[in-house]
Scaffold this active site. Sequence first.
Site, mmCIF file in Angstrom:
data_model
loop_
_atom_site.group_PDB
_atom_site.id
_atom_site.type_symbol
_atom_site.label_atom_id
_atom_site.label_comp_id
_atom_site.label_asym_id
_atom_site.label_seq_id
_atom_site.Cartn_x
_atom_site.Cartn_y
_atom_site.Cartn_z
ATOM 1 N N ASN A 9 0.920 -1.219 0.020
ATOM 2 C CA ASN A 9 0.179 0.022 0.031
ATOM 3 C C ASN A 9 1.051 1.203 0.204
ATOM 4 O O ASN A 9 1.333 1.581 1.163
ATOM 5 C CB ASN A 9 -0.970 -0.010 1.361
ATOM 6 C CG ASN A 9 -1.787 1.088 1.201
ATOM 7 O OD1 ASN A 9 -1.745 2.085 0.471
ATOM 8 N ND2 ASN A 9 -2.896 1.040 2.114
ATOM 9 N N ARG A 33 -1.873 -1.882 -3.689
ATOM 10 C CA ARG A 33 -2.905 -0.869 -3.939
ATOM 11 C C ARG A 33 -2.463 0.216 -5.158
ATOM 12 O O ARG A 33 -1.452 0.571 -4.962
ATOM 13 C CB ARG A 33 -3.168 -0.218 -2.619
ATOM 14 C CG ARG A 33 -4.085 1.166 -2.861
ATOM 15 C CD ARG A 33 -3.864 2.083 -1.619
ATOM 16 N NE ARG A 33 -4.696 3.264 -1.613
ATOM 17 C CZ ARG A 33 -4.183 4.501 -1.226
ATOM 18 N NH1 ARG A 33 -2.985 4.579 -0.634
ATOM 19 N NH2 ARG A 33 -4.978 5.604 -1.376
ATOM 20 N N HIS A 73 -9.824 6.366 -2.384
ATOM 21 C CA HIS A 73 -10.016 5.714 -0.868
ATOM 22 C C HIS A 73 -11.087 4.726 -0.981
ATOM 23 O O HIS A 73 -11.573 3.954 0.087
ATOM 24 C CB HIS A 73 -10.337 6.746 0.234
ATOM 25 C CG HIS A 73 -9.195 7.451 0.497
ATOM 26 N ND1 HIS A 73 -9.458 9.047 0.772
ATOM 27 C CD2 HIS A 73 -7.688 7.365 0.811
ATOM 28 C CE1 HIS A 73 -8.463 9.435 0.889
ATOM 29 N NE2 HIS A 73 -7.401 8.678 0.982
ATOM 30 N N ARG A 123 -2.766 19.307 0.722
ATOM 31 C CA ARG A 123 -3.415 19.568 -0.592
ATOM 32 C C ARG A 123 -4.647 20.418 -0.166
ATOM 33 O O ARG A 123 -5.328 20.339 0.922
ATOM 34 C CB ARG A 123 -4.081 18.076 -0.978
ATOM 35 C CG ARG A 123 -2.827 17.112 -1.467
ATOM 36 C CD ARG A 123 -3.453 15.862 -1.890
ATOM 37 N NE ARG A 123 -2.941 14.846 -0.861
ATOM 38 C CZ ARG A 123 -3.438 13.722 -1.086
ATOM 39 N NH1 ARG A 123 -4.420 13.247 -1.926
ATOM 40 N NH2 ARG A 123 -3.104 12.829 -0.020
ATOM 41 N N GLU A 150 -6.938 -1.342 4.736
ATOM 42 C CA GLU A 150 -7.083 -1.657 3.221
ATOM 43 C C GLU A 150 -6.216 -2.884 2.905
ATOM 44 O O GLU A 150 -6.616 -3.672 2.081
ATOM 45 C CB GLU A 150 -6.419 -0.334 2.630
ATOM 46 C CG GLU A 150 -7.137 0.861 2.862
ATOM 47 C CD GLU A 150 -6.446 2.176 2.527
ATOM 48 O OE1 GLU A 150 -6.653 3.090 1.888
ATOM 49 O OE2 GLU A 150 -5.166 2.068 3.164
#
Length: 397
Positions: free
Chosen positions: A10, A92, A180, A240, A381
Site C-alpha cells: 500500500n 493498492r 479511498h 492538499r 486496506e
Amino acid sequence: MGNKLFLTFNAGSSTIKIGVYEHLNEAIKQVAFVRVNLHQHPISLEIQKGLETRQILLKARLTEGLHEVIDELFGFFESELLLDKLYAVGHRVVHGGDLFLGPVILDQKKMAALEDLIPLAPLHQPQALFIIRAIERLRPYLKQTASFDTAFHQTQASAVRHYAIPEKLFHAGIKRYGFHGLSYQYIQSYLSEAFPGPANSKVIIAHLGSGASLCAMDHGMSQDSSMGFSTLSGVPMETRCGDIDASAVLYLAKEKGMGMEQIAHLLYQESGLLGLSGESGNTRDLLMSNTPGAHLALDVFTLRIAGEIGRMISTLNGLDVLVFTGGIGENQAEIRSRICAKLSWLGIELDSKLNDQTPISHQIVSSKESKVKTLVIPTKEEDIIAKQLINILHDRK
C-alpha cells in the site's frame, strides 16, 4: 493447497505499508505488518509481528525507481520472515479510471494502461508503479495483482459523476472518480459483519488522514464521494488544498505568471492545513498550537468536512450512520468532536467518555439519544487487497 505466503503493498507519497499474509488451505492470516518511512534518513522499517514491534534501518538510498529499497526489503523479508514460500504480491493502485472495475493480474498491457493514468493521480500512481516494476525486475517469478481505489465508486449515478462541462469532455475522462475505495470497502465489509442493520442503511464514512475524503453509501454501495477527478479535490488535507475555484488556478497562471509545475506544487504540497496554518499540516501539532493560523486551519478543516457531510445527506436523502476512520478519524477525539458539534442540527450527539477513550477500536461513540449512530472503525486496506489477490489468483467469485 499448502502453506504459502504473499505480500500486500500500500504505497503512499511518503510511506509504504506492507502486509505479510499466510494462505493456508482456505484461510488468510496476516502474520506481520511493515511500515516503511521513506522520508526518514536513513529509511526505516517498523515491523509488527504478533505483540513484538521493532525498527530496522535500511542501507538503501532513496532513488526514483525504488529499486534499492525494494531489493533490500526483499532480502530482509526472505532472511527474517522466511519468505522463501512467497508466491504473489498484491498492490493498492490509486487510479484505475473506468478501465479497471475490479482487481486484475498485472501484465505489460495493463501496466501500460496504468501508466497512462499517472496524470490523473501524480502524487500516488507513480509510487505504486515504481514498486511493481522493481519487483518485476528483482523477483520476476512472482505473480502481481492490482486493487483499485476508484473501483468501489463505479456504482455512483451518472448525475453524481458528471461535471457541468461539455459531454464530450466527460467521455474524454474528465469526470468524478472518487478515491479511498479500498478503505471504504473494508469499512463496509466490517459493518456488514459486526453491524448488519447499519450496514444496509444510509452511511457516510469520513476517511481522515494526510489524505482525506468522505463517501456516502446506501445498502453498502457508493453513492457519492468528496473526491472527484483527482486526489486533490474535496475537503482540505494535510498539504492538499481540496476544492478550489477553477478561476483561482487560471488567475495564478495568467496574472501571477506561475507555470503548471509551480501551481501543482503549490496545490499539492504547500496548501491544505500547512498552507492555512503556516506551521504544520499535522492536526496533532495544530491542536497543541495556540496560534491564529492553527485555529484557522482546524476551523476550515472541520467546517468543510461537516459541510460535505451535509451535502452528501441530500444525495442519500437521509443519514443513519456516521463512521470515522483513517489516522485522524481513528485517533483524534477532538477532531471528531468538532465535526459532530457542527452537525448537531442532525441530532448527532457524541458520548464524551466513549469518544475520549484511547485507543478506540471498532466502537460506537455516539450517545444513546443520538439520532445518528456514530462509530470509529480502524481501516485495513491491506485485508481487502489480500482477499482480492486470493480471489483473482484462484478464480473465486
